[in-house]
Design an enzyme around this catalytic site. Structure first.
Site, PDB file in Angstrom:
ATOM      1  N   LYS A   9       0.751  -1.237   0.182  1.00 31.23           N
ATOM      2  CA  LYS A   9       0.072   0.057  -0.073  1.00 31.23           C
ATOM      3  C   LYS A   9       1.008   1.258  -0.138  1.00 31.23           C
ATOM      4  O   LYS A   9       1.549   1.566   0.972  1.00 31.23           O
ATOM      5  CB  LYS A   9      -1.003  -0.027   1.307  1.00 31.23           C
ATOM      6  CG  LYS A   9      -1.783   1.353   1.256  1.00 31.23           C
ATOM      7  CD  LYS A   9      -2.931   1.219   2.494  1.00 31.23           C
ATOM      8  CE  LYS A   9      -3.875   2.312   2.313  1.00 31.23           C
ATOM      9  NZ  LYS A   9      -4.625   2.466   3.447  1.00 31.23           N
ATOM     10  N   ARG A  24     -10.490  10.557   0.896  1.00 33.70           N
ATOM     11  CA  ARG A  24     -10.560  11.240   2.125  1.00 33.70           C
ATOM     12  C   ARG A  24     -11.604  11.828   2.395  1.00 33.70           C
ATOM     13  O   ARG A  24     -11.974  11.969   3.537  1.00 33.70           O
ATOM     14  CB  ARG A  24      -9.109  11.895   2.149  1.00 33.70           C
ATOM     15  CG  ARG A  24      -7.882  10.997   2.459  1.00 33.70           C
ATOM     16  CD  ARG A  24      -6.583  11.662   2.514  1.00 33.70           C
ATOM     17  NE  ARG A  24      -5.635  10.763   2.606  1.00 33.70           N
ATOM     18  CZ  ARG A  24      -4.280  10.940   2.381  1.00 33.70           C
ATOM     19  NH1 ARG A  24      -3.888  12.238   1.860  1.00 33.70           N
ATOM     20  NH2 ARG A  24      -3.428   9.897   2.555  1.00 33.70           N
ATOM     21  N   ARG A  57       0.998  10.128   5.599  1.00 36.11           N
ATOM     22  CA  ARG A  57       1.166   8.802   6.079  1.00 36.11           C
ATOM     23  C   ARG A  57       2.420   8.207   5.581  1.00 36.11           C
ATOM     24  O   ARG A  57       2.615   6.917   5.596  1.00 36.11           O
ATOM     25  CB  ARG A  57       0.167   7.809   5.747  1.00 36.11           C
ATOM     26  CG  ARG A  57      -1.188   8.355   6.332  1.00 36.11           C
ATOM     27  CD  ARG A  57      -2.548   7.563   6.130  1.00 36.11           C
ATOM     28  NE  ARG A  57      -3.854   8.130   6.746  1.00 36.11           N
ATOM     29  CZ  ARG A  57      -4.916   8.152   6.423  1.00 36.11           C
ATOM     30  NH1 ARG A  57      -5.249   7.972   4.968  1.00 36.11           N
ATOM     31  NH2 ARG A  57      -5.754   8.742   6.926  1.00 36.11           N
ATOM     32  N   GLU A  81       7.719  -7.129   2.104  1.00 39.76           N
ATOM     33  CA  GLU A  81       6.333  -6.976   2.879  1.00 39.76           C
ATOM     34  C   GLU A  81       5.773  -8.397   2.347  1.00 39.76           C
ATOM     35  O   GLU A  81       4.996  -8.667   3.346  1.00 39.76           O
ATOM     36  CB  GLU A  81       5.611  -5.834   2.444  1.00 39.76           C
ATOM     37  CG  GLU A  81       6.098  -4.448   2.900  1.00 39.76           C
ATOM     38  CD  GLU A  81       5.863  -4.017   4.223  1.00 39.76           C
ATOM     39  OE1 GLU A  81       5.109  -5.030   5.018  1.00 39.76           O
ATOM     40  OE2 GLU A  81       6.086  -2.984   4.735  1.00 39.76           O
ATOM     41  N   LYS A  92      -2.285  -1.844  -3.781  1.00 36.58           N
ATOM     42  CA  LYS A  92      -2.828  -0.622  -3.734  1.00 36.58           C
ATOM     43  C   LYS A  92      -2.236   0.700  -3.790  1.00 36.58           C
ATOM     44  O   LYS A  92      -1.194   0.683  -3.007  1.00 36.58           O
ATOM     45  CB  LYS A  92      -3.858  -0.528  -2.444  1.00 36.58           C
ATOM     46  CG  LYS A  92      -4.602   0.669  -2.251  1.00 36.58           C
ATOM     47  CD  LYS A  92      -5.519   0.726  -1.040  1.00 36.58           C
ATOM     48  CE  LYS A  92      -6.231   1.827  -0.948  1.00 36.58           C
ATOM     49  NZ  LYS A  92      -7.198   1.810   0.298  1.00 36.58           N
ATOM     50  N   SER A 141      -9.805   5.381  -5.341  1.00 35.27           N
ATOM     51  CA  SER A 141     -10.560   6.813  -5.822  1.00 35.27           C
ATOM     52  C   SER A 141     -10.415   7.684  -6.803  1.00 35.27           C
ATOM     53  O   SER A 141     -10.903   8.227  -7.883  1.00 35.27           O
ATOM     54  CB  SER A 141     -10.640   7.413  -4.427  1.00 35.27           C
ATOM     55  OG  SER A 141      -9.620   8.130  -3.884  1.00 35.27           O
ATOM     56  N   TYR A 193     -14.833   0.802  -7.713  1.00 36.69           N
ATOM     57  CA  TYR A 193     -16.375   1.551  -7.421  1.00 36.69           C
ATOM     58  C   TYR A 193     -17.280   1.342  -8.658  1.00 36.69           C
ATOM     59  O   TYR A 193     -18.487   1.660  -8.405  1.00 36.69           O
ATOM     60  CB  TYR A 193     -15.827   3.082  -7.128  1.00 36.69           C
ATOM     61  CG  TYR A 193     -15.307   3.292  -6.279  1.00 36.69           C
ATOM     62  CD1 TYR A 193     -15.850   3.159  -4.575  1.00 36.69           C
ATOM     63  CD2 TYR A 193     -13.616   3.355  -6.012  1.00 36.69           C
ATOM     64  CE1 TYR A 193     -15.007   3.381  -3.352  1.00 36.69           C
ATOM     65  CE2 TYR A 193     -13.198   3.879  -4.896  1.00 36.69           C
ATOM     66  CZ  TYR A 193     -13.381   3.710  -3.927  1.00 36.69           C
ATOM     67  OH  TYR A 193     -12.757   3.880  -2.686  1.00 36.69           O
TER      68      TYR A 193
END
Length: 333
Positions: free
Chosen positions: A203, A213, A224, A240, A255, A281, A320
């Site tokens: 990610k 957001r 982040r 990871e 992602k 998004s 979506y």
């Protein structure tokens, strides 16, 4: 026109001559079961609230969420990933609304399970960012840094509460070190070895999260980058990946999807567990915005983007457009 020698001796265009020919030789196909629908549910909402940065996407009421889940199931979509949007006054430094059995996400999980049962995989975002007043994915230490190990304790509790609320799958998205192992242990301790863990393995700290957001009413100040991955790195994702598999991940995710197809392909080549990609998004909003301007063909662009993600190695795609595309694929059969 004179043809010199025997060239062209090979004519790949023969396999592109008609729609039925192209369909027969297609190497990658889209199917409704390839998709998971991300959905937002807003505490206290009496009608769906449009997300301005994501045309066509809403923050659902409890009732409209149940309807969306039923439509997704009827279209053959595999799952629905739920994100809770609590009332602002309920946010705090520890994200306690995220582990409240009566918090909006747990209520929504119970609602959707009651509506669709096992006809749709009910999946839950396992992260604190929607529920913290600082907007980070974990609890903060005295210096304002995200405290990895203290956050793991909150994730363990969150996993158990979500499982009790009916989640078939939990998706820990916070990118804390050790999160998969802690969550797997927490689920097994309450006898929920039937709940699958979808690891957000790679990610990235992406600029494409902006519209999301708004959708979750994020309170984030800053960024982040101390826990999400640096967009410059690929080998880090493989590290990871190895850790998540060792800790017990049932599925792994990349992602965002579109800007990281190289990462997706490398992950898919390396594992024998299902690989998921999240078309996020910003990817959604760019296509919708360009289509609204008349610059691209909306339907073709959607299908092309999803085909590219599947071709790169994703078994399943969070998008979506999941229900819309599934319905169109069904109609085209």
């Amino acid at each position: 026109m004179t043809t010199y020698g025997s060239f062209p001796g090979t004519r790949p265009r023969r396999l592109r001559t008609s729609p039925v020919m192209r369909r027969m030789v297609a190497e990658t196909r889209l199917h409704p079961a390839d998709f998971i629908l991300p959905a937002f549910v807003r505490e206290g909402a009496t009608e769906p609230v449009p997300v301005s940065a994501m045309p066509g996407v809403v923050q659902h009421t409890r009732d409209s969420l149940k309807k969306a889940a039923a439509e997704a199931a009827a279209a053959g979509v595999s799952g629905i990933m739920l994100f809770g949007v609590p009332e602002e006054a309920k946010k705090d430094g520890a994200g306690t609304a995220g582990t409240d059995p009566d918090g909006i996400l747990q209520v929504a999980l119970r609602d959707v399970r009651a509506e669709v049962g096992d006809d749709l995989l009910v999946m839950s975002d396992l992260c604190l960012d929607e529920f913290t007043d600082h907007g980070h994915c974990g609890v903060l230490d005295a210096q304002g840094r995200v405290d990895n190990d203290a956050t793991l304790e909150r994730y363990a509790e969150m996993a158990q509460v979500q499982a009790d609320a009916g989640a078939h799958v939990v998706g820990p998205s916070g990118m804390m070190d050790g999160q998969i192992g802690v969550i797997r242990d927490a689920l097994d301790q309450i006898g929920r070895d039937d709940v699958a863990v979808l690891a957000y393995t790679a990610k990235y700290a992406s600029a494409f999260y902006g519209p999301f957001r708004e959708a979750v009413g994020s309170s984030l100040q800053g960024d982040r980058r101390t826990y999400q991955q640096d967009p410059a790195n690929l080998r880090e994702s493989m590290r990871e990946l190895a850790l998540d598999l060792e800790e017990g991940a049932d599925m792994v995710m990349v992602k965002p999807a579109g800007p990281y197809l190289d990462v997706l392909a490398k992950v898919a080549d390396a594992v024998d567990v299902p690989v998921v990609a999240y078309q996020i998004s910003g990817e959604y909003s760019m296509i919708e915005a360009a289509a609204e301007k008349g610059w691209i063909d909306r339907d073709r662009a959607i299908l092309e983007s999803l085909t590219g993600i599947r071709r790169a190695g994703a078994r399943t795609v969070l998008t979506y457009w999941a229900t819309e595309v599934a319905q169109k694929l069904n109609a085209a059969r």
